[in-house]
Design an enzyme around this catalytic site. Structure first.
Site, mmCIF file in Angstrom:
data_model
loop_
_atom_site.group_PDB
_atom_site.id
_atom_site.type_symbol
_atom_site.label_atom_id
_atom_site.label_comp_id
_atom_site.label_asym_id
_atom_site.label_seq_id
_atom_site.Cartn_x
_atom_site.Cartn_y
_atom_site.Cartn_z
ATOM 1 N N ASP A 142 -1.455 -11.270 -41.349
ATOM 2 C CA ASP A 142 -2.427 -11.478 -40.266
ATOM 3 C C ASP A 142 -1.734 -11.645 -38.904
ATOM 4 O OD1 ASP A 142 -4.972 -11.804 -39.159
ATOM 5 O OD2 ASP A 142 -5.633 -13.075 -40.816
ATOM 6 N N GLY A 167 12.971 -15.481 -43.894
ATOM 7 C CA GLY A 167 13.975 -14.540 -44.362
ATOM 8 C C GLY A 167 15.180 -15.248 -44.946
ATOM 9 N N GLU A 190 4.573 -22.352 -42.931
ATOM 10 C CA GLU A 190 5.913 -21.775 -43.063
ATOM 11 C C GLU A 190 6.427 -22.040 -44.471
ATOM 12 O OE1 GLU A 190 7.803 -20.087 -40.844
ATOM 13 O OE2 GLU A 190 6.390 -20.220 -39.173
#
Length: 275
Positions: A142, A167, A190
């Site tokens: 999104d 990552g 997160e």
């Protein structure tokens, strides 16, 4: 030599890798990035029920940064400066037919780096997808959400606005951050540091989960780290200091309930997050 052996051998002398390095190595690295881009290979996959990292693929990505120089790209309203092999992104120069064959929707201002895979019927709102990421079929990334380098996101997930899947490119042996199938990740959340979010889980808005985050099962009191069990409903919480009740409580993630696959498929996200 196999592709994996070529990469592993080059990795042992990575400090010597430059843009003028052996052409065979460059061709091998390029092939790996193309294979990641097409989904032929992926940085991590489930083998016999457990997630495993293919280290040589991560090594190839890191070697590519040494093999290619920085380059400039001028656009209509700005310019960019990045590694030459990644500068133009995954879809640069694509025709309408190319997009139709790829089968995913990609709205303007959605940078997707070459070497990342996006499955059919995925939807990319204005977001960012880094090299090595794998986004499976039917998933929505999104607005202003991020899929970090080598992150693995399963089928039919919703990565809500402003949220990030971290990552994990280094070290090569580290497992990337993994979001399994049918996960809802709430807005402004997160998930980082190689955490695994199990299939069918629902994470409330504003969740922050790394390897050091305590994951508390409210029903049993059990505390775990690094993995959300499948079909968990998770909200932010806090834990007091048992030895010092006056001390500030510390953040944790709280599993408030677990549901089966049938319930998850028939129940809205809002209903699951309510008591």
């Amino acid at each position: 030599m196999s592709i994996e052996n070529i990469i592993n051998e080059a990795w042992e002398k990575r400090d010597q890798i430059t843009p003028s390095s052996d052409e065979n190595l460059k061709n091998t690295v390029n092939q790996i990035i193309d294979d990641l881009d097409s989904g032929k290979v992926r940085v991590a996959e489930k083998i016999n029920g457990e997630w495993a990292t293919h280290q040589y693929l991560k090594k190839a990505i890191m070697l590519s940064f040494r093999m290619y120089p920085m380059e400039n790209l001028n656009g209509p309203y700005s310019s960019w400066y990045d590694k030459a092999h990644l500068l133009k992104g995954k879809t640069a120069g694509w025709s309408k037919e190319d997009h139709e064959n790829a089968g995913f929707r990609m709205v303007p201002n959605s940078p997707v780096r070459k070497g990342s895979y996006v499955g059919k019927n995925a939807v990319l709102m204005p977001c960012y997808v880094n090299i090595g990421a794998y986004i499976d079929e039917g998933t929505m990334i999104d607005t202003f959400a991020r899929a970090g380098s080598c992150s693995q996101i399963g089928k039919n997930c919703h990565i809500s606005a402003g949220s990030g899947v971290g990552g994990v490119l280094e070290p090569a042996q580290a497992l990337p951050t993994i979001i399994e199938d049918n996960v809802f990740l709430g807005a402004m959340s997160e998930v980082v540091e190689g955490v695994i979010v199990g299939e069918g889980s629902v994470l409330s808005m504003g969740m922050y989960i790394g390897q050091s985050t305590k994951i508390v099962d409210r029903k049993t009191g059990e505390i775990t780290y690094g993995k959300i069990p499948p079909y968990s409903v998770v909200v932010p919480g806090s834990l007091p200091d048992k030895n010092n009740p006056a001390a500030p409580s510390l953040y944790c993630a709280v599993i408030i309930k677990q549901v089966d696959e049938k319930t998850r498929s028939k129940t809205s996200v809002n209903d699951l997050l309510r008591e």
